[in-house]
Write a protein that holds these residues in place. Structure first.
Motif, PDB file in Angstrom:
ATOM      1  N   LEU A  26       0.900  -1.237  -0.087  1.00 22.44           N
ATOM      2  CA  LEU A  26      -0.071  -0.024   0.173  1.00 22.44           C
ATOM      3  C   LEU A  26       0.853   1.174   0.090  1.00 22.44           C
ATOM      4  N   ASN A  27       1.942   1.198   0.869  1.00 22.94           N
ATOM      5  CA  ASN A  27       2.805   2.544   0.949  1.00 22.94           C
ATOM      6  C   ASN A  27       3.634   2.636  -0.294  1.00 22.94           C
ATOM      7  N   LEU A  28       4.025   1.341  -0.903  1.00 26.72           N
ATOM      8  CA  LEU A  28       4.790   1.594  -2.043  1.00 26.72           C
ATOM      9  C   LEU A  28       4.068   2.090  -3.177  1.00 26.72           C
ATOM     10  N   LEU A  29       2.768   1.710  -3.357  1.00 25.05           N
ATOM     11  CA  LEU A  29       1.683   2.181  -4.399  1.00 25.05           C
ATOM     12  C   LEU A  29       1.436   3.888  -4.224  1.00 25.05           C
ATOM     13  N   VAL A  30       1.453   4.425  -3.052  1.00 28.72           N
ATOM     14  CA  VAL A  30       1.389   5.827  -2.807  1.00 28.72           C
ATOM     15  C   VAL A  30       2.554   6.440  -3.115  1.00 28.72           C
ATOM     16  N   LYS A  31       3.806   5.614  -2.899  1.00 28.31           N
ATOM     17  CA  LYS A  31       4.943   6.605  -3.027  1.00 28.31           C
ATOM     18  C   LYS A  31       5.242   6.559  -4.742  1.00 28.31           C
ATOM     19  N   ASP A  32       4.907   5.542  -5.184  1.00 30.57           N
ATOM     20  CA  ASP A  32       5.017   5.669  -6.765  1.00 30.57           C
ATOM     21  C   ASP A  32       4.154   6.631  -7.236  1.00 30.57           C
ATOM     22  N   ILE A  33       3.285   6.940  -7.005  1.00 31.11           N
ATOM     23  CA  ILE A  33       2.059   7.879  -7.209  1.00 31.11           C
ATOM     24  C   ILE A  33       2.840   9.283  -6.791  1.00 31.11           C
ATOM     25  N   HIS A  34       3.365   9.431  -5.880  1.00 32.72           N
ATOM     26  CA  HIS A  34       3.860  10.675  -5.454  1.00 32.72           C
ATOM     27  C   HIS A  34       5.199  11.074  -6.017  1.00 32.72           C
ATOM     28  N   ASP A  35       5.862  10.055  -6.495  1.00 31.49           N
ATOM     29  CA  ASP A  35       7.175  10.302  -7.237  1.00 31.49           C
ATOM     30  C   ASP A  35       6.930  10.904  -8.647  1.00 31.49           C
ATOM     31  N   ILE A  36       5.684  10.592  -9.383  1.00 35.28           N
ATOM     32  CA  ILE A  36       5.326  10.877 -10.447  1.00 35.28           C
ATOM     33  C   ILE A  36       4.886  12.338 -10.131  1.00 35.28           C
ATOM     34  N   THR A  37       4.066  12.534  -9.310  1.00 34.12           N
ATOM     35  CA  THR A  37       3.509  13.821  -9.044  1.00 34.12           C
ATOM     36  C   THR A  37       4.762  14.930  -8.834  1.00 34.12           C
ATOM     37  N   LEU A  38       5.695  14.527  -8.123  1.00 27.25           N
ATOM     38  CA  LEU A  38       6.960  15.337  -7.998  1.00 27.25           C
ATOM     39  C   LEU A  38       7.492  15.802  -9.241  1.00 27.25           C
ATOM     40  N   TYR A  39       7.645  14.875 -10.141  1.00 28.90           N
ATOM     41  CA  TYR A  39       8.407  15.027 -11.511  1.00 28.90           C
ATOM     42  C   TYR A  39       7.245  16.092 -12.334  1.00 28.90           C
ATOM     43  N   LEU A  40       6.115  15.974 -12.339  1.00 31.88           N
ATOM     44  CA  LEU A  40       5.211  16.799 -13.081  1.00 31.88           C
ATOM     45  C   LEU A  40       5.071  18.056 -12.412  1.00 31.88           C
ATOM     46  N   LYS A  41       5.314  18.202 -10.948  1.00 37.05           N
ATOM     47  CA  LYS A  41       5.348  19.442 -10.258  1.00 37.05           C
ATOM     48  C   LYS A  41       6.546  20.174 -10.415  1.00 37.05           C
ATOM     49  N   GLY A  42       7.464  19.451 -10.514  1.00 37.87           N
ATOM     50  CA  GLY A  42       8.885  20.068 -10.769  1.00 37.87           C
ATOM     51  C   GLY A  42       9.140  20.530 -12.165  1.00 37.87           C
ATOM     52  N   SER A  43       8.534  19.914 -13.191  1.00 37.02           N
ATOM     53  CA  SER A  43       8.801  20.120 -14.576  1.00 37.02           C
ATOM     54  C   SER A  43       7.541  21.260 -14.734  1.00 37.02           C
ATOM     55  N   PHE A  44       6.365  21.498 -14.187  1.00 40.03           N
ATOM     56  CA  PHE A  44       5.414  22.475 -14.309  1.00 40.03           C
ATOM     57  C   PHE A  44       4.987  23.144 -13.145  1.00 40.03           C
ATOM     58  N   PRO A  45       5.802  23.816 -12.566  1.00 39.49           N
ATOM     59  CA  PRO A  45       5.576  24.202 -11.035  1.00 39.49           C
ATOM     60  C   PRO A  45       4.492  25.115 -11.028  1.00 39.49           C
ATOM     61  N   ASP A  46       3.981  26.045 -11.981  1.00 39.02           N
ATOM     62  CA  ASP A  46       3.146  26.972 -11.829  1.00 39.02           C
ATOM     63  C   ASP A  46       1.753  26.392 -12.299  1.00 39.02           C
ATOM     64  N   LEU A  47       1.754  25.346 -12.838  1.00 39.09           N
ATOM     65  CA  LEU A  47       0.365  24.852 -13.592  1.00 39.09           C
ATOM     66  C   LEU A  47      -0.660  23.910 -12.696  1.00 39.09           C
ATOM     67  N   PRO A  48      -1.982  24.097 -12.742  1.00 41.09           N
ATOM     68  CA  PRO A  48      -2.649  23.106 -11.957  1.00 41.09           C
ATOM     69  C   PRO A  48      -2.548  21.728 -12.209  1.00 41.09           C
ATOM     70  N   PHE A  49      -2.564  21.029 -10.984  1.00 41.58           N
ATOM     71  CA  PHE A  49      -2.272  19.561 -10.967  1.00 41.58           C
ATOM     72  C   PHE A  49      -3.563  18.636 -10.583  1.00 41.58           C
ATOM     73  N   PHE A  50      -3.995  17.808 -11.638  1.00 37.24           N
ATOM     74  CA  PHE A  50      -5.222  17.300 -11.135  1.00 37.24           C
ATOM     75  C   PHE A  50      -4.805  15.435 -11.050  1.00 37.24           C
ATOM     76  N   LEU A  51      -5.533  14.713 -10.434  1.00 35.44           N
ATOM     77  CA  LEU A  51      -5.279  13.419 -10.175  1.00 35.44           C
ATOM     78  C   LEU A  51      -6.744  12.582 -10.706  1.00 35.44           C
ATOM     79  N   ILE A  52      -6.607  11.816 -11.519  1.00 34.03           N
ATOM     80  CA  ILE A  52      -7.696  10.902 -11.785  1.00 34.03           C
ATOM     81  C   ILE A  52      -7.424   9.532 -11.712  1.00 34.03           C
TER      82      ILE A  52
END
Length: 295
Positions: A76-102
Motif C-alpha cells: 500500500l505505501n509503495l503504491l502511494v510512493k510511486d504516485i507521489h514520485d510522478i507527482t513530484l516530477y510533474l510539479k517540478g517540470s511544470f511548477p506553476d500549473l494546476p495539477f489534477f489526479l484522476i
C-alpha cells in the motif's frame, strides 16, 4: 525520476498549444497504462500534459509474468510512493500549473489514500469506477493471511478471485465473457479478454493490499486535510457492479465529505458500466471531465 522508467508514459500537447495544466492518471485493477492513451490524447489536445504509470504488479512494471498481481511487502505505501514520485516530477517540470489526479477503480482507492497525506499537491481529484466499501474486508484479510501462511504471498487463488470479482463477472451472462462487466462495448472487452496483461488473478499479496486500501479509504482516520476546499468528483456508470448499489456509491461520496472536504460532487451515467472512459459515448465523459478541470 530524471530518467523515466519504461513503465511510465508522459504525453504533451502538440507544438504551439498552450499548456494549461497537468493530469496524472492512476489505472485500475488487472489492466495497464496503454488502455488510457486515447483519453490522454484528448486532454493533450486541450492543453494538458498527461502522465500515467503501470502500477506495481501490472503492465510493464514487472520483471516476469509471475509478478502480475504482486505489490511486494508494504504494498500500500509503495503504491502511494510511486504516485507521489510522478507527482513530484510533474510539479517540478511544470511548477506553476494546476495539477489534477484522476484515479479509476483500484486507482481511485490509491488516489484517495494518496490524498489523505498529499491533498495539498492537488488542484482537483476525479474518481471513476469507485469500488464501494465491503463489509467483509476484515474477514477477507484474515482469510488471506491464513492462506498465505500455507501457500505463500505470491500464490494466485481462484477462490479469492471469485470472491472479489466473481459477482461482477456474473452480472451480464448474455455477453459470453466474464469481463463484459467493465464496458458494454464488445470491441473493448474482447480486446481485454485477449490481452495477457489484463484480467489476471491477483496474488494473495495483491488481494491483501486491495483490502487494506478499502480499509484505509473508508476509515475516518489519517486524513490530514491540508486542502479542505479540494474539488472531488465521483463519476460512475449506472450499471457498474463495482459500486454494488447506489447506497454503497453514496457512502463513498459521503466518506469524503465526512473527512472534511467541502466541495464533493458526483455524476451517474445511465446504461454505462465500470469503465466509463471506455464505454459507449465515452467522449461525453471526456468533455465532462474537461469541464470539471476548467471550472
Amino acid at each position: 525520476m530524471k530518467n523515466l522508467p519504461n513503465h511510465v508514459t508522459i504525453l504533451t500537447p502538440p507544438p504551439g498549444t498552450d499548456i494549461v495544466g497537468t493530469i496524472q492518471f492512476v489505472h485500475g485493477m488487472a489492466e495497464h497504462r496503454q488502455r488510457y492513451i486515447e483519453v490522454m490524447n484528448f486532454f493533450t489536445l486541450n492543453g494538458y500534459v498527461c502522465a500515467i504509470s503501470d502500477l506495481r504488479g501490472h503492465g510493464d512494471n514487472i520483471t516476469r509474468m509471475d509478478d502480475l498481481g504482486y505489490f511486494g511487502e508494504d504494498g500500500l505505501n509503495l503504491l502511494v510512493k510511486d504516485i507521489h514520485d510522478i507527482t513530484l516530477y510533474l510539479k517540478g517540470s511544470f511548477p506553476d500549473l494546476p495539477f489534477f489526479l484522476i484515479g479509476h477503480s483500484l486507482g481511485s482507492l490509491i488516489a484517495r489514500v494518496y490524498a489523505k497525506t498529499y491533498d495539498s499537491f492537488l488542484t482537483g481529484l476525479i474518481l471513476t469506477g469507485s469500488p464501494s466499501d465491503s463489509p467483509v474486508k476484515g474477514a477477507a484479510r484474515i482469510l488471506i493471511k491464513g492462506l498465505s501462511l500455507f501457500k505463500g504471498a505470491r500464490y494466485k487463488s481462484p477462490f479469492m478471485g471469485n470472491l472479489v470479482t466473481g459477482p461482477f463477472s456474473r452480472k451480464f451472462p448474455e455477453d459470453g465473457s466474464c469481463n463484459s462487466w467493465i464496458t458494454a462495448d464488445p470491441q473493448v472487452w474482447r480486446k481485454y479478454d485477449s490481452d495477457e496483461k489484463c484480467g489476471f488473478l491477483f496474488t494473495l499479496n495483491g488481494y491483501e493490499v486491495l483490502m487494506n486500501l478499502l480499509a484505509a479509504v473508508y476509515s475516518p482516520d489519517g486524513w490530514k486535510l491540508n486542502n479542505p476546499a479540494l474539488p472531488v468528483v465521483f463519476l460512475s456508470g449506472e450499471d457498474d457492479p463495482c459500486m454494488t448499489d447506489m447506497a454503497g456509491f453514496l457512502k463513498a461520496v459521503q466518506t469524503m465529505k465526512d473527512a472534511g472536504y467541502i466541495n464533493v460532487t458526483y455524476r451517474i451515467y445511465k446504461n454505462r458500466r465500470h469503465e466509463i472512459l471506455n464505454d459507449y459515448e465515452k467522449e461525453k465523459v471526456f468533455e465532462d471531465i474537461l469541464e470539471y478541470l476548467t471550472v
